[in-house]
Scaffold this motif. Sequence first.
Motif, mmCIF file in Angstrom:
data_model
loop_
_atom_site.group_PDB
_atom_site.id
_atom_site.type_symbol
_atom_site.label_atom_id
_atom_site.label_comp_id
_atom_site.label_asym_id
_atom_site.label_seq_id
_atom_site.Cartn_x
_atom_site.Cartn_y
_atom_site.Cartn_z
ATOM 1 N N ASP A 145 0.833 -1.202 0.000
ATOM 2 C CA ASP A 145 0.000 0.000 0.000
ATOM 3 C C ASP A 145 0.872 1.258 0.000
ATOM 4 O O ASP A 145 0.582 2.235 -0.693
ATOM 5 N N GLU A 146 1.947 1.224 0.756
ATOM 6 C CA GLU A 146 2.879 2.356 0.802
ATOM 7 C C GLU A 146 3.526 2.583 -0.564
ATOM 8 O O GLU A 146 3.639 3.727 -1.032
ATOM 9 N N ALA A 147 3.934 1.509 -1.218
ATOM 10 C CA ALA A 147 4.508 1.628 -2.569
ATOM 11 C C ALA A 147 3.478 2.229 -3.519
ATOM 12 O O ALA A 147 3.807 3.080 -4.357
ATOM 13 N N ASN A 148 2.236 1.799 -3.388
ATOM 14 C CA ASN A 148 1.167 2.311 -4.223
ATOM 15 C C ASN A 148 0.983 3.818 -4.005
ATOM 16 O O ASN A 148 0.809 4.583 -4.966
ATOM 17 N N ALA A 149 1.053 4.256 -2.750
ATOM 18 C CA ALA A 149 0.934 5.682 -2.451
ATOM 19 C C ALA A 149 2.094 6.463 -3.060
ATOM 20 O O ALA A 149 1.908 7.565 -3.595
ATOM 21 N N CYS A 150 3.283 5.899 -3.004
ATOM 22 C CA CYS A 150 4.451 6.558 -3.616
ATOM 23 C C CYS A 150 4.272 6.685 -5.125
ATOM 24 O O CYS A 150 4.612 7.721 -5.711
ATOM 25 N N ILE A 151 3.738 5.651 -5.749
ATOM 26 C CA ILE A 151 3.481 5.716 -7.188
ATOM 27 C C ILE A 151 2.448 6.802 -7.477
ATOM 28 O O ILE A 151 2.567 7.550 -8.459
ATOM 29 N N GLY A 152 1.452 6.919 -6.618
ATOM 30 C CA GLY A 152 0.472 7.993 -6.777
ATOM 31 C C GLY A 152 1.127 9.366 -6.753
ATOM 32 O O GLY A 152 0.780 10.250 -7.545
ATOM 33 N N SER A 194 9.572 5.222 -5.171
ATOM 34 C CA SER A 194 8.571 4.146 -5.297
ATOM 35 C C SER A 194 9.251 2.792 -5.431
ATOM 36 O O SER A 194 8.815 1.793 -4.839
ATOM 37 N N ARG A 195 10.321 2.758 -6.226
ATOM 38 C CA ARG A 195 11.069 1.508 -6.438
ATOM 39 C C ARG A 195 11.634 0.983 -5.131
ATOM 40 O O ARG A 195 11.554 -0.222 -4.850
ATOM 41 N N THR A 196 12.207 1.861 -4.314
ATOM 42 C CA THR A 196 12.811 1.380 -3.070
ATOM 43 C C THR A 196 11.756 0.846 -2.103
ATOM 44 O O THR A 196 12.008 -0.129 -1.389
ATOM 45 N N VAL A 197 10.578 1.450 -2.096
ATOM 46 C CA VAL A 197 9.502 0.946 -1.237
ATOM 47 C C VAL A 197 8.991 -0.392 -1.775
ATOM 48 O O VAL A 197 8.724 -1.314 -1.000
ATOM 49 N N ALA A 198 8.888 -0.517 -3.099
ATOM 50 C CA ALA A 198 8.486 -1.804 -3.687
ATOM 51 C C ALA A 198 9.502 -2.892 -3.352
ATOM 52 O O ALA A 198 9.127 -4.035 -3.072
ATOM 53 N N ALA A 251 2.859 -13.796 -7.261
ATOM 54 C CA ALA A 251 2.885 -12.502 -6.568
ATOM 55 C C ALA A 251 4.327 -12.067 -6.316
ATOM 56 O O ALA A 251 4.657 -10.879 -6.448
ATOM 57 N N LEU A 252 5.188 -13.020 -5.965
ATOM 58 C CA LEU A 252 6.604 -12.695 -5.761
ATOM 59 C C LEU A 252 7.256 -12.248 -7.058
ATOM 60 O O LEU A 252 8.032 -11.290 -7.075
ATOM 61 N N LYS A 253 6.933 -12.917 -8.154
ATOM 62 C CA LYS A 253 7.472 -12.504 -9.455
ATOM 63 C C LYS A 253 6.982 -11.103 -9.800
ATOM 64 O O LYS A 253 7.746 -10.265 -10.282
ATOM 65 N N TYR A 254 5.700 -10.884 -9.571
ATOM 66 C CA TYR A 254 5.101 -9.600 -9.954
ATOM 67 C C TYR A 254 5.756 -8.438 -9.212
ATOM 68 O O TYR A 254 6.132 -7.440 -9.830
ATOM 69 N N ILE A 255 5.918 -8.538 -7.897
ATOM 70 C CA ILE A 255 6.491 -7.412 -7.155
ATOM 71 C C ILE A 255 7.949 -7.183 -7.563
ATOM 72 O O ILE A 255 8.425 -6.049 -7.588
ATOM 73 N N ASN A 256 8.654 -8.232 -7.926
ATOM 74 C CA ASN A 256 10.011 -8.079 -8.436
ATOM 75 C C ASN A 256 9.995 -7.276 -9.733
ATOM 76 O O ASN A 256 10.818 -6.372 -9.943
ATOM 77 N N ARG A 257 9.056 -7.574 -10.629
ATOM 78 C CA ARG A 257 8.949 -6.838 -11.889
ATOM 79 C C ARG A 257 8.523 -5.392 -11.660
ATOM 80 O O ARG A 257 8.929 -4.510 -12.411
ATOM 81 N N VAL A 258 7.690 -5.145 -10.651
ATOM 82 C CA VAL A 258 7.296 -3.754 -10.364
ATOM 83 C C VAL A 258 8.536 -2.917 -10.092
ATOM 84 O O VAL A 258 8.695 -1.818 -10.634
#
Length: 193
Positions: free
Chosen positions: A39-46, A133-137, A159-166
């Motif tokens: 959620d924090e990463a999402n807020a940073c992207i926002g 955002s990247r560092t929080v992800a 899900a682990l693959k996805y967050i790595n790609r984010v």
Amino acid sequence: MVKLNKIYTRTGDDGTTGLGTGERRLKSDLRVDAYGTIDEANACIGMARIHTAAEHPAIDAMLSRIQNDLFDLGADLAVPDDGKPLEYEPLRIVAAQTDRIERDIDALNKELQPLKSFVLNGGTPAAAALHLSRTVARRAERLMVALAQDPAEHVNREALKYINRVSDFLFVAARAVNDNGKADVLWVPGKNR
């Protein structure tokens, strides 16, 4: 669909929160920490999107999709697969989401200047916000990996693959908004000795 009529329920006043399964966990629980950091990463992207909306509409559209996917990821983590049947089909990150973000990375990366050093977090305001955002992800990813190491917990492998790609996407997007890497701030080892 989610329906929120009342924002405070007082059920968390004892330091616990409810998972999607109804199970109560401490707010300091590793699973809760993982989806809270998503959620924090999402807020940073926002916040980053404030800088990408006008000048980088294609990247902004990609970020919009990622924000929605990150809510899917939070939902995935909030409903752990304990092998017990549920009354509903839980939302899970799927390979198509990872594949799409890989295509976005490839599209942006083909325009970038080759790297000759590590990139310092900065450049344009958009790039700086994307690096944050990247560092929080990446922190969210570390928490998810730690959670997956617990034999009593289950984390969706996709899900682990996805967050790595984010995180990878956010790095490439930061370079893209830095004039395709021309405005990157490069690390100079030992420069200030």
